[in-house]
Design an enzyme around this catalytic site. Sequence first.
Site, PDB file in Angstrom:
ATOM      1  N   CYS A 161     -49.776 -20.621  48.231  1.00  0.00           N
ATOM      2  CA  CYS A 161     -50.345 -20.009  47.030  1.00  0.00           C
ATOM      3  C   CYS A 161     -51.290 -18.848  47.371  1.00  0.00           C
ATOM      4  CB  CYS A 161     -51.017 -21.068  46.167  1.00  0.00           C
ATOM      5  SG  CYS A 161     -51.286 -20.496  44.460  1.00  0.00           S
ATOM      6  N   SER A 220     -49.631 -22.625  39.886  1.00  0.00           N
ATOM      7  CA  SER A 220     -50.913 -22.558  39.182  1.00  0.00           C
ATOM      8  C   SER A 220     -51.681 -21.361  39.727  1.00  0.00           C
ATOM      9  CB  SER A 220     -51.699 -23.853  39.379  1.00  0.00           C
ATOM     10  OG  SER A 220     -52.946 -23.793  38.718  1.00  0.00           O
ATOM     11  N   HIS A 277     -47.069 -24.900  44.663  1.00  0.00           N
ATOM     12  CA  HIS A 277     -47.845 -26.009  45.236  1.00  0.00           C
ATOM     13  C   HIS A 277     -46.975 -27.260  45.323  1.00  0.00           C
ATOM     14  CE1 HIS A 277     -51.967 -24.420  45.501  1.00  0.00           C
ATOM     15  NE2 HIS A 277     -51.735 -23.765  44.380  1.00  0.00           N
ATOM     16  N   GLU A 304     -47.158 -29.423  47.374  1.00  0.00           N
ATOM     17  CA  GLU A 304     -47.976 -30.547  47.846  1.00  0.00           C
ATOM     18  C   GLU A 304     -48.721 -31.261  46.715  1.00  0.00           C
ATOM     19  OE1 GLU A 304     -51.092 -27.355  47.469  1.00  0.00           O
ATOM     20  OE2 GLU A 304     -48.942 -27.468  47.904  1.00  0.00           O
TER      21      GLU A 304
END
Length: 327
Positions: free
Chosen positions: A142, A192, A235, A237
């Site tokens: 990100c 995000s 993301h 993760e």
Amino acid sequence: MPVKIVKNLPATKILQEENIFVMDDERAQNQGIRPMNLLIVNLMPRKQATETQILRLLSNTPLQVNVDLLYTTTHAVKNTTQGHLDSFYRSFDEVKLGYYDGMIVTGAPVETLEFEEVDYWQELLEIFEWSKTHVYSTLHICWGAQAGLYARYGVDKVELPQKLVGIYKNSVENHKHVLFRGFDDSFTCPHSRYTTSDEQAISQLTDFEILSKSEETGLSVVTKKNLREVYIFGHLEYDRDTLNWEYQRDKSAGITVDKPVNYFPEDDDKKKPQMTWASAASLFFSNWLNYAVYQRTPYVAARLSEHPESDFDFNLTNLTSADSAML
């Protein structure tokens, strides 16, 4: 793990063209196996949540992975106790004499700032420069991806019309690429962020390949062709509830923010979010750890300093007497 086959078997060429790793008896007998050493540069405010998310994914392989956690000393941490940092984290000064097979640079909620305005920017630049000779493959996530591309290649970030937040379908542009071994035609991934990196500038980097994107998210995954640098703008993760935690945090702070798209069942934020990216996350991190790190890093990691931009294909037959003394 690689498939061991008889040397010169006709299937070898076909498998290699599909980027499936195979080895013959000779290499198998001489291959050295050792634990992988990884460094996680954790820039996220909720460090304990992030370290758990990433370690969970790294543990899903048969490889032994030794992990060091690093925090930036030039930033005043607010959401993690100093006791936690003192017990489990190391500073850059404490790790810079070491060598790592892989490094992960997390995201950070600072994308609305200019890079140079981030209080730990100079420290991060030093880490990036150091990694050229002390880390084999770096996975940037990100904002960490945007920062890495800007620091290394001058690729500017681009502000989005509004925050991109939710679960989005992303393409698989090259099904034969090792990072997407086992993937379907598309996969879902949490995003995000308020910004992205300039796709046109990246497309002009001749030693890079765009591996995943979509109309909604733009770029999703790009990589240097030798796998020394991998950049993911989403993301994978994230846990099931991470986007919900961010959404509730922003609402509590009085920030006007849309609900994450494709996240809450029936778009009802009182319902349990749907988890649709766990298998893709597990597979992507396993592929990176296996194909970009384990199969390529020099057996003696200190040899990275000799060829900072090189691809490696080392095994025990490559070791010099000096190398052997370092084992």
